[in-house]
Write a protein that holds these residues in place. Structure first.
Motif, PDB file in Angstrom:
ATOM      1  N   THR A   5      -8.080  66.991  54.000  1.00 20.84           N
ATOM      2  CA  THR A   5      -7.082  65.930  54.039  1.00 20.84           C
ATOM      3  C   THR A   5      -7.046  65.483  55.521  1.00 20.84           C
ATOM      4  O   THR A   5      -7.368  66.543  56.258  1.00 20.84           O
TER       5      THR A   5
ATOM      6  N   SER B 180      -1.458  63.859  49.248  1.00 22.17           N
ATOM      7  CA  SER B 180      -2.721  64.277  49.087  1.00 22.17           C
ATOM      8  C   SER B 180      -3.083  64.466  47.455  1.00 22.17           C
ATOM      9  O   SER B 180      -3.991  64.849  46.928  1.00 22.17           O
TER      10      SER B 180
ATOM     11  N   ASN C 193      -6.089  62.198  51.690  1.00 26.44           N
ATOM     12  CA  ASN C 193      -7.407  62.863  51.435  1.00 26.44           C
ATOM     13  C   ASN C 193      -8.416  62.134  52.413  1.00 26.44           C
ATOM     14  O   ASN C 193      -8.570  60.954  52.556  1.00 26.44           O
TER      15      ASN C 193
END
Ligand code: TXA
Ligand code: MG
Length: 347
Positions: free
Chosen positions: A126, A196, A109
């Motif tokens: 991301t 992520s 992220n």
């Protein structure tokens, strides 16, 4: 786009001489000035530019002819700086300690204070980060003083480059320079793992295999790579998990036929062999005479380019099977993935 003279700057794999230093510094100064410089990594050559500059990143998309919604990998000179680019968690730190520098890209992220240009991540939440293993690559990124985007240095949809000549065949006149350290030692692009969310997922298989990742993380909770047959069609949606993994990709000019064990009557095909070739093909190019996965990976893209330049009706690829258990056998998954894309129906 305007044409420019592309310079070839030679450098050793491990740059140590004064000439090497000059070549690296020259390439780094071009990057710092917002220009495009192709650079060697252990996997394939990348199209380098300042990842913090929106203008430089825009030039990368233009030079490649890459769709703006397909995000780029950001390259850092060492693990410490790589982990600072995104919101790295414990899984990322563990994988970085084991596989960086090396052919592993981690999707994480973005941080609220992320300096990476929005266009580099295609405006998404991301960012994909990698620390290449090749000393010449890390010397360049360090000297440039900025994180660098580095998509494979080919026109979008073409076969990835593993030599400076391959880069020039696609991008001569579109980039300021190519830093030439000879052929890439791994030969297929980095493994991409998505960290992520809570469910980790391998988006692209590579030389860091799923078994290696599972062993490192001590978990089987790692979804395997997407099979190209399961991939969504390129229907113009903007929310694909990894837009670069569309079915048809790496497309040579000739049709590609997989798992070929014999010639087809009436067709002159060049065979990409893996081990002893069956008789009867018009031409044979050997991926690895004694079926060694790492050698085949190293040679794959150069041979695809050679095959594509031949006057034949198509490219046949032998089954990528090992005669016996081989610790490197899983690397064949990366080759099968890329060849599956090369053989996929064209849009
Ligand atoms: O080995 C490599 O990774 C090479 C060398 C030059 O470092 N680079 C490379 O870049 O293969 P590229 O742009 O050709 O492939 C990057 C892949 C694409 O499939 C892209 O969609 C995916 O990574 N990707 C990049 N950022 C992403 C993100 N934030 N989320 C998901 N996928 C991402
Ligand atoms: Mg690519």
């Amino acid at each position: 786009m305007t044409s420019e003279t592309t310079r070839r700057l030679k450098v050793a794999v491990d740059p140590v001489s004064a000439d090497d230093r000059r070549a690296v510094d020259e390439a780094a100064a071009l990057v710092a000035a917002g220009r495009l410089v192709a650079f060697p990594t252990e996997t394939v050559y990348g199209l380098g530019a300042d990842a913090t500059s929106a203008a430089a990143v825009a030039r990368v998309y233009a030079a490649k002819g890459r769709p703006a919604r397909n995000p780029l990998i950001v390259h850092a000179p060492d693990a410490e700086q790589g982990l600072r680019i995104a919101r790295a968690d414990d899984r990322a730190r563990l994988l970085a300690s084991l596989f960086w520098p090396g052919p592993l890209t981690m999707v994480m992220n973005r941080r609220a204070d992320c300096r990476i240009a929005d266009a580099a991540t295609a405006g998404g939440p991301t960012v994909a980060v990698r620390v290449p293993a090749l000393s010449a690559a890390r010397a360049l990124i360090k000297a440039a003083g900025v994180p660098m985007v580095g998509p494979s240095a080919n026109r979008s949809g073409h076969v990835s480059p593993t030599t400076a000549d391959h880069v020039l065949a696609d991008l001569n006149g579109r980039i300021a320079a190519v830093l030439d350290a000879g052929p890439c030692p791994v030969g297929v692009e980095s493994t991409v793992i998505d960290l992520s969310g809570p469910q980790m997922r391998v988006l692209r298989p590579g030389a860091v295999t799923i078994s290696m990742l599972r062993a490192a993380l001590g978990t089987d909770d790692l979804a395997g790579s997407l099979d190209s047959a399961d991939l969504p069609a390129d229907d113009g949606l903007s929310a694909l998990p990894s837009p670069g993994m569309l079915g048809s990709h790496y497309a040579p000019r000739h049709a590609v036929r997989l798992d070929a064990t014999a010639p087809l009557p009436g067709r002159r095909e060049v065979l990409l062999a893996f081990g002893p070739p069956p008789p009867g093909f018009a031409r044979v190019l050997q991926l690895s005479a004694d079926a060694r996965p790492r050698e085949a990976a190293r040679r794959l893209y150069a041979l695809l380019r050679t095959a594509d330049g031949l006057d034949v009706d198509g490219i046949a690829v032998a089954p990528l099977q090992l005669p016996a258990a081989d610790p490197d056998g899983e690397i064949l998954a990366a080759l099968a993935d890329r060849l599956g894309r090369a053989a996929a129906p064209r849009d």
